[in-house]
Design a protein around this motif. Structure first.
Motif, mmCIF file in Angstrom:
data_model
loop_
_atom_site.group_PDB
_atom_site.id
_atom_site.type_symbol
_atom_site.label_atom_id
_atom_site.label_comp_id
_atom_site.label_asym_id
_atom_site.label_seq_id
_atom_site.Cartn_x
_atom_site.Cartn_y
_atom_site.Cartn_z
ATOM 1 N N GLY A 269 0.838 -1.143 0.114
ATOM 2 C CA GLY A 269 0.037 0.114 -0.098
ATOM 3 C C GLY A 269 0.903 1.319 0.095
ATOM 4 O O GLY A 269 2.184 1.316 0.233
ATOM 5 N N HIS A 270 0.200 2.377 -0.599
ATOM 6 C CA HIS A 270 1.014 3.700 -0.501
ATOM 7 C C HIS A 270 0.172 4.516 0.331
ATOM 8 O O HIS A 270 -0.913 4.453 0.436
ATOM 9 C CB HIS A 270 0.708 4.281 -1.951
ATOM 10 N N SER A 271 0.832 5.373 1.102
ATOM 11 C CA SER A 271 0.370 6.612 1.937
ATOM 12 C C SER A 271 -0.663 5.623 2.945
ATOM 13 O O SER A 271 -0.255 5.219 3.922
ATOM 14 C CB SER A 271 -0.422 7.646 1.281
ATOM 15 N N ALA A 272 -1.895 6.140 2.847
ATOM 16 C CA ALA A 272 -2.766 5.625 3.914
ATOM 17 C C ALA A 272 -3.131 4.196 3.516
ATOM 18 O O ALA A 272 -3.135 3.181 4.693
ATOM 19 C CB ALA A 272 -4.360 6.309 3.658
ATOM 20 N N GLY A 273 -2.946 3.681 2.729
ATOM 21 C CA GLY A 273 -2.558 2.191 2.212
ATOM 22 C C GLY A 273 -1.651 1.498 2.754
ATOM 23 O O GLY A 273 -1.603 0.536 3.245
ATOM 24 N N HIS B 235 -0.346 2.531 5.686
ATOM 25 C CA HIS B 235 -0.725 2.228 7.006
ATOM 26 C C HIS B 235 -1.775 0.910 7.255
ATOM 27 O O HIS B 235 -1.619 0.130 8.090
ATOM 28 C CB HIS B 235 -1.725 3.412 7.702
ATOM 29 N N LEU B 236 -2.669 0.868 6.343
ATOM 30 C CA LEU B 236 -3.491 -0.353 6.336
ATOM 31 C C LEU B 236 -2.807 -1.650 5.975
ATOM 32 O O LEU B 236 -3.260 -2.649 6.597
ATOM 33 C CB LEU B 236 -4.595 -0.026 5.230
ATOM 34 N N ALA B 237 -2.017 -1.598 5.153
ATOM 35 C CA ALA B 237 -1.271 -3.012 4.869
ATOM 36 C C ALA B 237 -0.518 -3.182 5.904
ATOM 37 O O ALA B 237 -0.316 -4.302 6.412
ATOM 38 C CB ALA B 237 -0.297 -2.737 3.452
ATOM 39 N N ALA B 238 0.180 -2.294 6.507
ATOM 40 C CA ALA B 238 0.948 -2.580 7.962
ATOM 41 C C ALA B 238 0.290 -3.138 9.107
ATOM 42 O O ALA B 238 0.566 -4.059 9.518
ATOM 43 C CB ALA B 238 1.774 -1.192 8.258
ATOM 44 N N LEU B 239 -1.034 -2.493 9.114
ATOM 45 C CA LEU B 239 -1.758 -2.986 10.159
ATOM 46 C C LEU B 239 -2.227 -4.275 10.156
ATOM 47 O O LEU B 239 -2.368 -5.118 10.857
ATOM 48 C CB LEU B 239 -2.981 -1.826 10.565
#
Length: 187
Positions: free
Chosen positions: A37-41, A43-47
Motif C-alpha cells: 500500500g501507498h500512504s494511507a494504504g 498504514h492499512l497494509a502494515a496494520l
C-alpha cells in the motif's frame, strides 16, 4: 468518512481472503501472498500484516501473508505522530484516528510486533524528502527487528509522495526493482 480505519483494514483482509480463494486459478500460491500500500494504504497494509485479528476475522491464516511492502506511509506509530505533528497534518490524523491514546495505540502497527510472534517480512519505502515518513519507517523497522522479524528500509530518492506511487512498475524505476528483488527473496 462513514467508515473507520478498522473497517478499512478489514477490507484489506477481505481482499486477502479473495486472493487466497482465487489465486490458484491464476497460477499463484494462496499460502504466499503480499500486501502492498501507498500512504494511507501503507498504514492499512502494515496494520493488517501486524495485527492478526483482521485476517482471522475473515478466515485467512496470518501465515498466508509472507511479505508486506509499504510506500511512504507516515502512520505506523500514531502516538508519535500526535506528539510531533502540527497544523493541517495533525488535524488530518485527528479526524481519522481521534485523540484517545488507547485508540491511537490500537491503530498503530508498531505496537503489534512482539518477541516470538511470527510476522511477515517487511519492505518499507519512504521518500527522502519527508522527515515524518523516514522516522516512522525506521522506527517500524526497528520494532519488527526487535521482535525477531525481518524488515528493510529502502529510501526512495528523487521522488515525491505522489511520484513514488505513480512510477511503480515503470521500466528502470529503482523502487520497483527493489520491490521485485524483495518479493523474489521473501515471498
Amino acid at each position: 468518512p462513514k467508515v473507520t480505519w478498522k473497517e478499512q483494514a478489514t477490507d484489506v483482509a477481505t481482499a486477502a481472503k479473495w486472493i487466497t480463494q482465487n489465486m490458484s486459478k491464476y497460477g499463484g500460491d494462496p499460502k504466499r501472498i503480499a500486501l502492498m500500500g501507498h500512504s494511507a494504504g501503507a498504514h492499512l497494509a502494515a496494520l493488517t500484516g501486524a495485527d492478526p485479528t483482521y485476517l482471522k476475522s475473515v478466515g485467512v491464516p496470518s501465515s498466508s501473508v509472507k511479505a508486506v511492502v509499504l510506500l511512504d506511509g507516515a502512520g505506523y506509530d500514531l502516538s508519535a505522530v500526535r506528539k510531533t505533528s502540527q497544523g493541517q497534518h495533525l488535524k488530518l490524523y485527528q479526524e481519522v484516528f481521534g485523540k484517545d491514546p488507547k485508540k491511537l495505540k490500537a491503530a498503530s502497527p508498531i505496537y503489534y510486533f512482539k518477541k516470538g510472534v511470527a510476522c511477515p517480512d517487511y519492505l518499507i519505502i519512504p521518500i527522502s524528502s519527508r522527515a515524518i515518513t523516514a522516522s516512522q519507517s525506521t522506527n517500524l523497522a526497528t520494532a519488527i527487528k526487535k521482535s525477531g522479524g525481518h524488515a528493510e528500509v529502502y529510501v526512495a530518492k528523487n521522488r515525491t509522495h505522489m511520484t513514488l506511487n505513480e512510477k511503480i512498475g515503470t521500466p528502470g524505476d529503482a523502487p520497483t526493482k527493489k520491490i521485485l528483488s524483495f518479493l523474489k527473496t521473501y515471498l
